[in-house]
Design a protein around this motif. Structure first.
Motif, PDB file in Angstrom:
ATOM      1  N   UNK A 141       0.831  -1.206   0.000  1.00 27.27           N
ATOM      2  CA  UNK A 141       0.000   0.000   0.000  1.00 27.27           C
ATOM      3  C   UNK A 141       0.866   1.257   0.000  1.00 27.27           C
ATOM      4  N   UNK A 142       1.658   1.390  -1.065  1.00 27.87           N
ATOM      5  CA  UNK A 142       2.564   2.527  -1.160  1.00 27.87           C
ATOM      6  C   UNK A 142       1.820   3.850  -1.311  1.00 27.87           C
ATOM      7  N   UNK A 143       0.641   3.816  -1.932  1.00 28.47           N
ATOM      8  CA  UNK A 143      -0.132   5.051  -2.091  1.00 28.47           C
ATOM      9  C   UNK A 143      -0.505   5.637  -0.728  1.00 28.47           C
ATOM     10  N   UNK A 144      -0.828   4.772   0.223  1.00 28.32           N
ATOM     11  CA  UNK A 144      -1.194   5.233   1.566  1.00 28.32           C
ATOM     12  C   UNK A 144      -0.004   5.885   2.248  1.00 28.32           C
ATOM     13  N   UNK A 145       1.134   5.226   2.160  1.00 24.25           N
ATOM     14  CA  UNK A 145       2.343   5.789   2.776  1.00 24.25           C
ATOM     15  C   UNK A 145       2.737   7.104   2.119  1.00 24.25           C
ATOM     16  N   UNK A 146       2.589   7.183   0.803  1.00 20.03           N
ATOM     17  CA  UNK A 146       2.946   8.407   0.105  1.00 20.03           C
ATOM     18  C   UNK A 146       2.055   9.571   0.530  1.00 20.03           C
ATOM     19  N   UNK A 147       0.764   9.312   0.690  1.00 16.24           N
ATOM     20  CA  UNK A 147      -0.148  10.374   1.109  1.00 16.24           C
ATOM     21  C   UNK A 147       0.165  10.842   2.526  1.00 16.24           C
ATOM     22  N   UNK A 148       0.446   9.912   3.427  1.00 18.34           N
ATOM     23  CA  UNK A 148       0.820  10.296   4.788  1.00 18.34           C
ATOM     24  C   UNK A 148       2.118  11.099   4.784  1.00 18.34           C
ATOM     25  N   UNK A 149       3.074  10.676   3.968  1.00 20.77           N
ATOM     26  CA  UNK A 149       4.340  11.397   3.870  1.00 20.77           C
ATOM     27  C   UNK A 149       4.122  12.795   3.304  1.00 20.77           C
ATOM     28  N   UNK A 150       3.243  12.919   2.324  1.00 19.69           N
ATOM     29  CA  UNK A 150       2.959  14.225   1.733  1.00 19.69           C
ATOM     30  C   UNK A 150       2.403  15.189   2.778  1.00 19.69           C
ATOM     31  N   UNK A 151       1.483  14.705   3.593  1.00 16.61           N
ATOM     32  CA  UNK A 151       0.888  15.556   4.626  1.00 16.61           C
ATOM     33  C   UNK A 151       1.915  15.941   5.688  1.00 16.61           C
ATOM     34  N   UNK A 152       2.753  14.983   6.081  1.00 19.31           N
ATOM     35  CA  UNK A 152       3.765  15.263   7.096  1.00 19.31           C
ATOM     36  C   UNK A 152       4.814  16.246   6.565  1.00 19.31           C
ATOM     37  N   UNK A 153       5.205  16.093   5.308  1.00 25.51           N
ATOM     38  CA  UNK A 153       6.190  16.998   4.722  1.00 25.51           C
ATOM     39  C   UNK A 153       5.620  18.411   4.615  1.00 25.51           C
ATOM     40  N   UNK A 154       4.371  18.533   4.197  1.00 27.33           N
ATOM     41  CA  UNK A 154       3.739  19.848   4.105  1.00 27.33           C
ATOM     42  C   UNK A 154       3.719  20.531   5.465  1.00 27.33           C
ATOM     43  N   UNK A 175      -5.778   3.326   1.116  1.00 29.09           N
ATOM     44  CA  UNK A 175      -5.901   4.713   1.530  1.00 29.09           C
ATOM     45  C   UNK A 175      -7.266   5.022   2.132  1.00 29.09           C
ATOM     46  N   UNK A 176      -8.323   4.404   1.600  1.00 30.96           N
ATOM     47  CA  UNK A 176      -9.665   4.697   2.120  1.00 30.96           C
ATOM     48  C   UNK A 176      -9.921   4.070   3.485  1.00 30.96           C
ATOM     49  N   UNK A 177      -8.982   3.240   3.960  1.00 35.87           N
ATOM     50  CA  UNK A 177      -9.112   2.650   5.287  1.00 35.87           C
ATOM     51  C   UNK A 177      -8.185   3.304   6.313  1.00 35.87           C
ATOM     52  N   UNK A 178      -7.379   4.244   5.860  1.00 37.87           N
ATOM     53  CA  UNK A 178      -6.505   4.962   6.787  1.00 37.87           C
ATOM     54  C   UNK A 178      -7.345   5.933   7.612  1.00 37.87           C
ATOM     55  N   UNK A 179      -7.243   5.847   8.933  1.00 40.67           N
ATOM     56  CA  UNK A 179      -8.048   6.710   9.796  1.00 40.67           C
ATOM     57  C   UNK A 179      -7.540   8.146   9.797  1.00 40.67           C
ATOM     58  N   UNK A 180      -6.282   8.359   9.472  1.00 41.57           N
ATOM     59  CA  UNK A 180      -5.688   9.686   9.483  1.00 41.57           C
ATOM     60  C   UNK A 180      -4.332   9.652  10.151  1.00 41.57           C
TER      61      UNK A 180
END
Length: 251
Positions: A141-154, A175-180
Motif C-alpha cells: 500500500x505505497x499510495x497510503x504511505x505516500x499520502x501520509x508522507x505528503x501531509x507530514x512533509x507539508x 488509503x480509504x481505510x486509513x483513519x488519518x
C-alpha cells in the motif's frame, strides 16, 4: 530549499523513489543519495566502503522522479547524511528525508533503525528531518504511505521546528481505510522482539517474532494497530542535564 533524500533499503527501493518524487512535487531541490545495497538496522553507523580512501559512489537515474541528482553510495544512510552535510555531494542540504521504509520503525527500537538514524544524524548537525515507514515487511500500500508522507512533509515545511525529526509510521492498508494521522508517544518496545535460540561452539542464533503483548494506549504501536498513521517528534541525542552525578566530581 535543498533536500537530501536517503533510506536504508537501498537505491532501488520503490519507497525511496516515491519519497523523492513527492519532494520534487513540493518544489524542493532534490538530491537522492542512498545506499547501493540494503543497510537495514544500521542505526546512525558511520560505515562506508572506500577505494583508496575515497568514498565510492555512482551516478544513477530514477526515471519519472525528477531529482536534480541521484547517487548510489557504498555507505550506510547515517554516513551518507554525515558526508552530505559537509558538502560531499554539493551544496549542504536544508532538510533530510528518509524512507519510505519497508517495515515499521516504532517504539524505543528506533535506536536501531537506519531510516531514523539517517535523520537523527542530520538533526545533530542542525537539520530537520522526516522519516517515513510502511508497517509491513513486504508492503503493497505505497499510495497510503505516500499520502501520509505528503501531509507530514507539508506540515514540516510550514512549521519550522529546528533540528527535530518527524517520525511517521503508516499502516499497510488501502488509503480509504486509513483513519488519518495522529501524534503518538514511543512505545516501550518495537514491533518485534529478539530471542536467543540455539547456541553452539562459535555461534549463537537469534530469532525475531512479533510482540504479542498489548502496547500502551496512545503509543505509536497501539495507534498503528488501530489503523492510524502515527507521528512522533524526536530529538537528536543530548545530555541529561537534569541528572546530578554525586561522587564523580574530583574538583
Amino acid at each position: 530549499m535543498r533536500v537530501l533524500v536517503t533510506n536504508d533499503d537501498g537505491i532501488d527501493s520503490p519507497g525511496l523513489h516515491r519519497l523523492a518524487k513527492l519532494a520534487v512535487e513540493a518544489g524542493l531541490d532534490v538530491l537522492v543519495a542512498a545506499p547501493d545495497v540494503e543497510y537495514s538496522g544500521s542505526s546512525a553507523a558511520l560505515t562506508a566502503m572506500a577505494d583508496g580512501g575515497r568514498l565510492a559512489l555512482r551516478e544513477r537515474s530514477l526515471p519519472g522522479v525528477g531529482a536534480e541528482r541521484v547517487l548510489a553510495v557504498e555507505a550506510t544512510p547515517g554516513f551518507i547524511v554525515f558526508a552530505g552535510v559537509r558538502g560531499a555531494f554539493g551544496k549542504r542540504p536544508d532538510l533530510v528525508l528518509s524512507g519510505i521504509n519497508r517495515g515499521p520503525n516504532t517504539g524505543t527500537a528506533i535506536l536501531h533503525s537506519g531510516t531514523v538514524g539517517a535523520t537523527l544524524t542530520g538533526a545533530t548537525h542542525g537539520l530537520p528531518g522526516l522519516a517515513v515507514s510502511l508497517a509491513a515487511p513486504d508492503p503493497d500500500e505505497w499510495d497510503t504511505a505516500e499520502e501520509a508522507a505528503r501531509r507530514a512533509l507539508a506540515w514540516l515545511l510550514d512549521n519550522p521546528v529546528g533540528p527535530v525529526v518527524v517520525n511517521v509510521n503508516v499502516p499497510n492498508v488501502p488509503l480509504d481505510r486509513l483513519k488519518g494521522l495522529r501524534p503518538a508517544r514511543l512505545a516501550s518496545f518495537g514491533a518485534v522482539q529478539a530471542e536467543v535460540g540455539e547456541t553452539g561452539e562459535g555461534f549463537v542464533t537469534l530469532t525475531f517474532s512479533e510482540i504479542d503483548e498489548d502496547p500502551a494506549p496512545g503509543s505509536d504501536v497501539a495507534l498503528l494497530r488501530q489503523g492510524w498513521a502515527t507521528v512522533t517528534a524526536l530529538r537528536a541525542p543530548c545530555e541529561a542535564g537534569d541528572l546530578e552525578l554525586p561522587g564523580l566530581d574530583d574538583a
